[in-house]
Design a protein around this motif. Structure first.
Motif, PDB file in Angstrom:
ATOM      1  N   ASP A  64     -18.100 -22.232   3.260  1.00 17.11           N
ATOM      2  CA  ASP A  64     -17.548 -20.886   3.415  1.00 17.11           C
ATOM      3  C   ASP A  64     -18.657 -19.831   3.408  1.00 17.11           C
ATOM      4  O   ASP A  64     -18.569 -18.821   4.112  1.00 17.11           O
ATOM      5  CB  ASP A  64     -16.554 -20.588   2.276  1.00 17.11           C
ATOM      6  N   ALA A  65     -19.698 -20.086   2.608  1.00 16.84           N
ATOM      7  CA  ALA A  65     -20.781 -19.115   2.484  1.00 16.84           C
ATOM      8  C   ALA A  65     -21.704 -19.089   3.692  1.00 16.84           C
ATOM      9  O   ALA A  65     -22.293 -18.055   4.020  1.00 16.84           O
ATOM     10  CB  ALA A  65     -21.589 -19.403   1.213  1.00 16.84           C
ATOM     11  N   ILE A  66     -21.820 -20.225   4.384  1.00 12.62           N
ATOM     12  CA  ILE A  66     -22.793 -20.307   5.473  1.00 12.62           C
ATOM     13  C   ILE A  66     -22.185 -20.024   6.861  1.00 12.62           C
ATOM     14  O   ILE A  66     -22.909 -19.770   7.827  1.00 12.62           O
ATOM     15  CB  ILE A  66     -23.484 -21.701   5.487  1.00 12.62           C
ATOM     16  N   LYS A  67     -20.871 -20.008   6.968  1.00  8.46           N
ATOM     17  CA  LYS A  67     -20.245 -19.931   8.290  1.00  8.46           C
ATOM     18  C   LYS A  67     -20.602 -18.653   9.053  1.00  8.46           C
ATOM     19  O   LYS A  67     -20.766 -18.682  10.283  1.00  8.46           O
ATOM     20  CB  LYS A  67     -18.734 -20.095   8.189  1.00  8.46           C
ATOM     21  N   ASN A  68     -20.740 -17.524   8.353  1.00  8.61           N
ATOM     22  CA  ASN A  68     -21.088 -16.281   9.049  1.00  8.61           C
ATOM     23  C   ASN A  68     -22.520 -16.289   9.575  1.00  8.61           C
ATOM     24  O   ASN A  68     -22.840 -15.554  10.516  1.00  8.61           O
ATOM     25  CB  ASN A  68     -20.883 -15.077   8.134  1.00  8.61           C
ATOM     26  N   ASP A  69     -23.375 -17.120   8.982  1.00 14.74           N
ATOM     27  CA  ASP A  69     -24.753 -17.230   9.476  1.00 14.74           C
ATOM     28  C   ASP A  69     -24.766 -17.756  10.911  1.00 14.74           C
ATOM     29  O   ASP A  69     -25.564 -17.305  11.741  1.00 14.74           O
ATOM     30  CB  ASP A  69     -25.571 -18.158   8.574  1.00 14.74           C
ATOM     31  N   PHE A  70     -23.895 -18.707  11.188  1.00 15.58           N
ATOM     32  CA  PHE A  70     -23.818 -19.250  12.547  1.00 15.58           C
ATOM     33  C   PHE A  70     -23.320 -18.192  13.536  1.00 15.58           C
ATOM     34  O   PHE A  70     -23.806 -18.122  14.669  1.00 15.58           O
ATOM     35  CB  PHE A  70     -22.916 -20.488  12.573  1.00 15.58           C
ATOM     36  N   LYS A  71     -22.398 -17.353  13.090  1.00 20.85           N
ATOM     37  CA  LYS A  71     -21.901 -16.282  13.965  1.00 20.85           C
ATOM     38  C   LYS A  71     -23.012 -15.289  14.279  1.00 20.85           C
ATOM     39  O   LYS A  71     -23.150 -14.828  15.416  1.00 20.85           O
ATOM     40  CB  LYS A  71     -20.731 -15.568  13.289  1.00 20.85           C
ATOM     41  N   LEU A  72     -23.816 -14.956  13.279  1.00 18.41           N
ATOM     42  CA  LEU A  72     -24.942 -14.044  13.498  1.00 18.41           C
ATOM     43  C   LEU A  72     -25.947 -14.627  14.487  1.00 18.41           C
ATOM     44  O   LEU A  72     -26.451 -13.925  15.375  1.00 18.41           O
ATOM     45  CB  LEU A  72     -25.635 -13.746  12.164  1.00 18.41           C
ATOM     46  N   LEU A  73     -26.237 -15.911  14.346  1.00 14.26           N
ATOM     47  CA  LEU A  73     -27.218 -16.551  15.233  1.00 14.26           C
ATOM     48  C   LEU A  73     -26.660 -16.718  16.645  1.00 14.26           C
ATOM     49  O   LEU A  73     -27.411 -16.640  17.626  1.00 14.26           O
ATOM     50  CB  LEU A  73     -27.653 -17.893  14.651  1.00 14.26           C
ATOM     51  N   GLU A  74     -25.369 -16.939  16.762  1.00 18.04           N
ATOM     52  CA  GLU A  74     -24.747 -16.984  18.089  1.00 18.04           C
ATOM     53  C   GLU A  74     -24.863 -15.620  18.766  1.00 18.04           C
ATOM     54  O   GLU A  74     -25.186 -15.532  19.953  1.00 18.04           O
ATOM     55  CB  GLU A  74     -23.278 -17.411  17.974  1.00 18.04           C
ATOM     56  N   PHE A  75     -24.602 -14.561  17.996  1.00 18.22           N
ATOM     57  CA  PHE A  75     -24.717 -13.200  18.528  1.00 18.22           C
ATOM     58  C   PHE A  75     -26.154 -12.900  18.950  1.00 18.22           C
ATOM     59  O   PHE A  75     -26.395 -12.199  19.936  1.00 18.22           O
ATOM     60  CB  PHE A  75     -24.262 -12.184  17.473  1.00 18.22           C
TER      61      PHE A  75
END
Length: 235
Positions: A64-75
């Motif tokens: 749950d803590a790391i999932k937004n990191d992938f969204k940032l890197l995709e962006f």
């Protein structure tokens, strides 16, 4: 080769992430700024402790803590993602499901490198967190390449964990403790090599005698990160 941006999810720990960044720079063939690879580094230091999450069977806390990191890197538009933390690769499949971006598999790349050097039936020692050991990720990796993983005894494992958390806490570290373990695994237990399977151990300045028997998983990740990003690795 076309240059591709690399995403890095770091902070596990921050010093190890800093070493990873320095190693990428030091190991890239470059005569100008433009010869280096582009990197987007997220130093997510507040990610839950991986060993604690694994041992307590609370993996959702980490995911749950790391999932937004992938969204940032995709962006950010990166082409590959490197995560310089061995223990986190226990969650590799579930992390890869979170993103369409290729996550470089640190453990598989390391085991593949060892197999290329030492071949089938090699006995491979491992120095890692208790979380990494208990997760079985390196055992699985070695089995894939028809090699045998040798895990340190309880006393050695406690010494390894103390060293790792001393590095994390910026406390003084006696490298001779780790050097002695490496020497014993090679000369008394018959290991062909020993994996430095925790990025905190990559921060240590081991003597040449011990270092020559080591395969540092961070070094493997550094090389693949440069290659996959269109850079040239120094020989």
């Amino acid at each position: 080769m076309e240059k591709k941006s690399l995403g890095v999810i770091g902070g596990m720990g921050p010093m190890a992430t800093s070493v990873f960044f320095e190693k990428v720079i030091e190991n890239t063939v470059a005569s100008s700024d433009q010869d280096h690879i582009n990197m987007m580094i997220l130093n997510h230091a507040t990610l839950p402790d991986r060993t604690s999450v694994i041992l307590n069977k609370r993996e959702e806390l980490f995911l749950d803590a790391i999932k937004n990191d992938f969204k940032l890197l995709e962006f950010a538009g990166v082409a590959n993602i490197a995560i310089p933390c061995n223990t986190s690769h226990f969650f590799y499949e579930k992390m890869q499901e979170m993103t369409s971006i290729n996550i470089i598999h640190m453990i598989d790349e390391t085991c593949k490198t060892i197999h290329q050097k030492y071949g089938d039936h090699s006995k491979v020692g491992v120095l890692a967190t208790t979380g990494t050991i208990s997760s079985g990720i390196y055992e699985k990796g070695c089995n894939t390449y028809n090699m045998q993983l040798y895990k340190p005894n309880k006393v050695y494992q406690e010494q390894i964990m103390n060293t790792i958390y001393h590095v994390k806490s910026d406390l003084e570290v006696d490298t001779k403790v780790i050097e002695k373990i490496i020497e014993d695994l090679v000369h008394n237990e018959g290991c062909s090599c020993v994996i430095l399977a925790c990025t905190e151990l990559s921060c240590l300045d081991l003597d040449d005698q011990a270092a020559k028997y080591c395969i540092d998983a961070m070094d493997v990740l550094v090389e693949r990160s440069i290659e996959y990003s269109g850079g040239i690795v120094k020989s």
